[in-house]
Design a protein around this motif. Structure first.
Motif, PDB file in Angstrom:
ATOM      1  N   ILE A 229       0.934  -1.414   0.007  1.00  0.00           N
ATOM      2  CA  ILE A 229      -0.087  -0.022  -0.086  1.00  0.00           C
ATOM      3  C   ILE A 229       0.651   1.250   0.083  1.00  0.00           C
ATOM      4  CG2 ILE A 229      -1.721   1.313   1.401  1.00  0.00           C
ATOM      5  CD1 ILE A 229      -2.934  -1.380   1.987  1.00  0.00           C
ATOM      6  N   LEU A 230       0.659   2.288  -0.779  1.00  0.00           N
ATOM      7  CA  LEU A 230       1.348   3.257  -1.140  1.00  0.00           C
ATOM      8  C   LEU A 230       0.521   4.462   0.050  1.00  0.00           C
ATOM      9  CD1 LEU A 230       1.388   3.299  -4.894  1.00  0.00           C
ATOM     10  CD2 LEU A 230       3.321   2.495  -3.024  1.00  0.00           C
ATOM     11  N   ALA A 231       1.268   4.864   0.959  1.00  0.00           N
ATOM     12  CA  ALA A 231       0.843   5.887   2.075  1.00  0.00           C
ATOM     13  C   ALA A 231       0.369   7.118   1.324  1.00  0.00           C
ATOM     14  CB  ALA A 231       1.765   6.232   3.102  1.00  0.00           C
ATOM     15  N   THR A 232       1.147   7.562   0.470  1.00  0.00           N
ATOM     16  CA  THR A 232       1.003   8.914  -0.266  1.00  0.00           C
ATOM     17  C   THR A 232      -0.523   8.756  -1.163  1.00  0.00           C
ATOM     18  OG1 THR A 232       2.330   8.344  -2.307  1.00  0.00           O
ATOM     19  CG2 THR A 232       3.159   9.570  -0.283  1.00  0.00           C
ATOM     20  N   GLN A 233      -0.773   7.742  -1.462  1.00  0.00           N
ATOM     21  CA  GLN A 233      -2.173   7.684  -2.459  1.00  0.00           C
ATOM     22  C   GLN A 233      -3.207   7.371  -1.348  1.00  0.00           C
ATOM     23  OE1 GLN A 233       0.134   8.699  -4.751  1.00  0.00           O
ATOM     24  NE2 GLN A 233      -1.570   8.037  -5.771  1.00  0.00           N
ATOM     25  N   LEU A 234      -2.991   7.221  -0.182  1.00  0.00           N
ATOM     26  CA  LEU A 234      -4.381   7.028   0.536  1.00  0.00           C
ATOM     27  C   LEU A 234      -5.221   8.231   0.614  1.00  0.00           C
ATOM     28  CD1 LEU A 234      -2.961   4.773   3.479  1.00  0.00           C
ATOM     29  CD2 LEU A 234      -4.274   4.139   1.834  1.00  0.00           C
ATOM     30  N   PRO A 235      -6.600   8.026   0.273  1.00  0.00           N
ATOM     31  CA  PRO A 235      -7.362   9.130   0.641  1.00  0.00           C
ATOM     32  C   PRO A 235      -7.685   9.549   1.880  1.00  0.00           C
ATOM     33  CG  PRO A 235      -8.606   7.329   0.218  1.00  0.00           C
ATOM     34  CD  PRO A 235      -7.280   6.747   0.247  1.00  0.00           C
ATOM     35  N   GLU A 236      -6.841  10.527   2.693  1.00  0.00           N
ATOM     36  CA  GLU A 236      -6.644  10.640   3.865  1.00  0.00           C
ATOM     37  C   GLU A 236      -7.017  12.163   4.274  1.00  0.00           C
ATOM     38  OE1 GLU A 236      -3.634   7.575   5.889  1.00  0.00           O
ATOM     39  OE2 GLU A 236      -2.730   9.547   5.099  1.00  0.00           O
ATOM     40  N   ALA A 242     -11.265  16.234   8.613  1.00  0.00           N
ATOM     41  CA  ALA A 242     -12.381  16.175   9.683  1.00  0.00           C
ATOM     42  C   ALA A 242     -12.095  16.085  10.860  1.00  0.00           C
ATOM     43  CB  ALA A 242     -13.200  14.935   9.059  1.00  0.00           C
ATOM     44  N   CYS A 243     -10.981  15.298  11.540  1.00  0.00           N
ATOM     45  CA  CYS A 243     -10.608  15.067  12.672  1.00  0.00           C
ATOM     46  C   CYS A 243      -9.515  15.858  13.285  1.00  0.00           C
ATOM     47  CB  CYS A 243     -10.753  13.735  12.954  1.00  0.00           C
ATOM     48  SG  CYS A 243      -8.969  13.018  12.299  1.00  0.00           S
ATOM     49  N   GLY A 244      -8.496  16.318  12.441  1.00  0.00           N
ATOM     50  CA  GLY A 244      -7.375  17.304  12.761  1.00  0.00           C
ATOM     51  C   GLY A 244      -6.616  16.155  13.307  1.00  0.00           C
ATOM     52  N   ASP A 245      -6.268  15.018  13.012  1.00  0.00           N
ATOM     53  CA  ASP A 245      -5.435  14.183  13.627  1.00  0.00           C
ATOM     54  C   ASP A 245      -5.020  13.122  12.576  1.00  0.00           C
ATOM     55  OD1 ASP A 245      -4.153  11.868  14.977  1.00  0.00           O
ATOM     56  OD2 ASP A 245      -5.422  12.194  16.723  1.00  0.00           O
ATOM     57  N   THR A 246      -3.834  13.213  12.334  1.00  0.00           N
ATOM     58  CA  THR A 246      -3.081  12.259  11.167  1.00  0.00           C
ATOM     59  C   THR A 246      -3.108  10.864  11.376  1.00  0.00           C
ATOM     60  OG1 THR A 246      -0.547  12.631  11.721  1.00  0.00           O
ATOM     61  CG2 THR A 246      -1.757  13.802   9.951  1.00  0.00           C
ATOM     62  N   THR A 247      -2.893  10.507  12.755  1.00  0.00           N
ATOM     63  CA  THR A 247      -2.879   9.151  13.062  1.00  0.00           C
ATOM     64  C   THR A 247      -4.111   8.432  13.159  1.00  0.00           C
ATOM     65  OG1 THR A 247      -0.977   9.782  14.599  1.00  0.00           O
ATOM     66  CG2 THR A 247      -2.075   7.536  15.082  1.00  0.00           C
ATOM     67  N   ARG A 248      -5.220   9.461  13.780  1.00  0.00           N
ATOM     68  CA  ARG A 248      -6.626   8.846  13.634  1.00  0.00           C
ATOM     69  C   ARG A 248      -7.216   8.639  12.258  1.00  0.00           C
ATOM     70  NH1 ARG A 248     -10.084   8.836  17.891  1.00  0.00           N
ATOM     71  NH2 ARG A 248      -8.852   8.173  19.708  1.00  0.00           N
ATOM     72  N   ALA A 249      -6.601   9.578  11.294  1.00  0.00           N
ATOM     73  CA  ALA A 249      -7.076   9.642  10.015  1.00  0.00           C
ATOM     74  C   ALA A 249      -6.648   8.187   9.119  1.00  0.00           C
ATOM     75  CB  ALA A 249      -6.776  10.835   9.324  1.00  0.00           C
ATOM     76  N   ARG A 250      -5.397   7.875   9.569  1.00  0.00           N
ATOM     77  CA  ARG A 250      -4.717   6.821   9.032  1.00  0.00           C
ATOM     78  C   ARG A 250      -5.461   5.427   9.372  1.00  0.00           C
ATOM     79  NH1 ARG A 250       0.360   5.775   7.145  1.00  0.00           N
ATOM     80  NH2 ARG A 250      -0.184   7.546   5.955  1.00  0.00           N
ATOM     81  N   GLN A 251      -5.769   5.444  10.853  1.00  0.00           N
ATOM     82  CA  GLN A 251      -6.496   4.397  11.422  1.00  0.00           C
ATOM     83  C   GLN A 251      -7.960   4.262  10.800  1.00  0.00           C
ATOM     84  OE1 GLN A 251      -6.898   5.008  15.579  1.00  0.00           O
ATOM     85  NE2 GLN A 251      -7.526   2.701  16.030  1.00  0.00           N
ATOM     86  N   ALA A 252      -8.665   5.244  10.905  1.00  0.00           N
ATOM     87  CA  ALA A 252      -9.902   5.483  10.038  1.00  0.00           C
ATOM     88  C   ALA A 252      -9.759   4.499   8.573  1.00  0.00           C
ATOM     89  CB  ALA A 252     -10.735   6.727   9.948  1.00  0.00           C
ATOM     90  N   CYS A 253      -8.895   5.368   8.008  1.00  0.00           N
ATOM     91  CA  CYS A 253      -8.786   4.908   6.615  1.00  0.00           C
ATOM     92  C   CYS A 253      -8.385   3.553   6.383  1.00  0.00           C
ATOM     93  CB  CYS A 253      -7.720   5.698   5.872  1.00  0.00           C
ATOM     94  SG  CYS A 253      -7.594   5.381   4.024  1.00  0.00           S
TER      95      CYS A 253
END
Lengths: 320, 320
Positions: A229-236, A242-253
């Protein structure tokens, strides 16, 4: 008290489109299209596990059918007929009316006939059986992915997870994104048109119900492949906004379920066709990685060029 | 803890007979026979309402499929494919193994493929969807009965009710009849061969799940007819022998559910054909009355020549 039969008749009897006999007998009757296979799945939703006791019944009606439409779409098939088995703690006419409104709104949106069902008293439980059709031999299964194929996901996975965490006070959503996230959780839009359009294009497909990584694992197992999986291509981006948190965004995605986006694989030669589909359907389609030989497992390729193994974190209803 | 997916795979994966894809994907796939209609029903069984918490899981596995086979048989159709949605309070491997044994015993007995399902944690709930086939236009519906037709019932209705009352200490069954009654309750034998054989013979049909009178009411409503039941023709002798009480025997025969006998109507011209079927299938078929104009309602014609109105006493899951 109103009888079971009256309840069913009142709320769940509406004209059908492509059914010979719906309701009022021991079983429903319909004719299938020659040259097609039946495509059939069932999903059971339990109160307290899959939905809150206070969930809006109209939303619940929509979602209980939508998640099943999604299963049929994930096979590249057209949804056509549904059966609804309901256990309810009481014969609450208002609840049933609202639930039926949501259910039929989804049925009408996707051309589905409600053809039968069962109603009984018991802890609230919704079991929907969904039947569709696909030209024989053209279903898109989980076992067709090959090393070198691209990995794609539709729309915006992760919003439903953010909404759930918001409702549980685990984070606070930005007001500008909140409604979209709550809608993803309560009124998921199964990708029915996309599923059918990907026949002859995608090599493997499923819908993301338990989280992208967990569900991807089913393709990897069935097809005997790995994936990068290419991290830069994830639709984050929208998730971070929405949540202001890159870690939570990655986890949600990667691990959030319940969005019912389609996760699919396709040979690189299909990239132009997929781009055209995205335009035609006005639906973003993200190329988020590629399939690898099975020994490579599941890895994340980061922006800095590093590659790290990824755990498959899906939601499992008996080990969660 | 064992994962949901492992559980399902271990207990519910066996070879199929007439299915292209069963399990392991978003939906099952199969081809239907040209010139046939699909015949589909769903039944939901809830612990504490449809079965006791301590019911033998093997019996429960058998019965959960058998009641659905019966619905398909009641349309004159051939049962072929089943889906099983299970909510369970815990992932009890012994319980699942025993349940699966009973379920597959019934599936094997009636040529049914288990093609898919769902498993989740929750109050115990078994939802089985059953799909069958019937030559197009030849299903036996509830709305085909005409005044003057005979009314028939198969086998021995009432034994399951006696067994239930025995288990609840409401009566004591004679030891010589006890096992047959308990078997009727725990291992009902759906009349699959009879259902198919009655195509072109019966004018209307259903299976008796909620009691003979209550279910007969559905035929009377759908066909807009009345019915006169002949008390002397009711198959009560074995019930009286089992419980030693003529009142209880009558009640079990007319209002007891759960035997899954077939109740059907046929023109008098079919009496010889039905007698031959009874011999061929080694299954008693009782001519218990006749259909009348709707204004006559539902009546019992007694041995002394008197006629009295009968109430329709079926079991209703929301008014009982």
């Amino acid at each position: 008290m109103t009888s079971e039969f009256d309840l069913i008749r009142r709320h769940f009897t509406r004209p059908t489109r492509h059914t010979d006999l719906a309701g009022g007998d021991d079983a429903a009757l319909w004719r299938t299209t020659p040259g097609h296979q039946l495509v059939v799945s069932v999903d059971m939703l339990v109160e307290g596990r899959h939905f809150f006791a206070n969930t809006d019944p109209t939303d619940l009606g929509w979602k209980s059918l939508a998640v099943n439409v999604s299963d049929i779409a994930a096979m590249g098939a057209t949804p056509r007929w549904a059966l609804l088995a309901l256990a309810l703690p009481d014969a609450d006419a208002d609840w049933l009316a609202a639930f039926a409104d949501g259910f039929y709104a989804c049925a009408d949106a996707f051309g589905v006939d409600l053809v039968g069902g069962d109603t009984t008293r018991g802890p609230r439980n919704l079991s929907v059986t969904m039947c569709g059709e696909v030209p024989t031999g053209h279903a898109i299964r989980r076992d067709g992915a090959r090393p070198g194929d691209d990995l794609w996901v539709s729309g915006q996975p992760g919003r439903a997870a953010l909404a759930l965490w918001h409702l549980r006070d685990a984070l606070t959503l930005d007001p500008g994104h909140r409604d979209a996230c709550l809608a993803a959780l309560h009124r998921p839009q199964p990708r029915a048109a996309l599923g059918v359009a990907l026949r002859g294009v995608a090599s493997a497909m499923l819908d993301v119900s338990d989280g992208l990584l967990g569900d991807l694992g089913h393709i990897l197992d069935a097809s005997a492949v790995g994936a990068q999986i290419l991290a830069t291509q994830l639709p984050e981006a929208a998730l971070i906004a929405a949540c202001g948190d890159t870690t939570r965004a990655r986890q949600a995605c990667l691990s959030g379920g319940d969005d019912y986006e389609l996760l699919f694989t396709a040979p690189a030669a299909q990239r132009d066709a997929i781009a055209r589909l995205s335009t035609e359907l006005a639906l973003p389609l993200h190329r988020i990685g590629a399939l690898t030989p099975p020994a490579d497992g599941l890895t994340l390729h980061a922006a800095d060029g590093s590659t790290a193994p990824l755990a498959r974190r899906g939601f499992d209803h008996f080990s969660a």
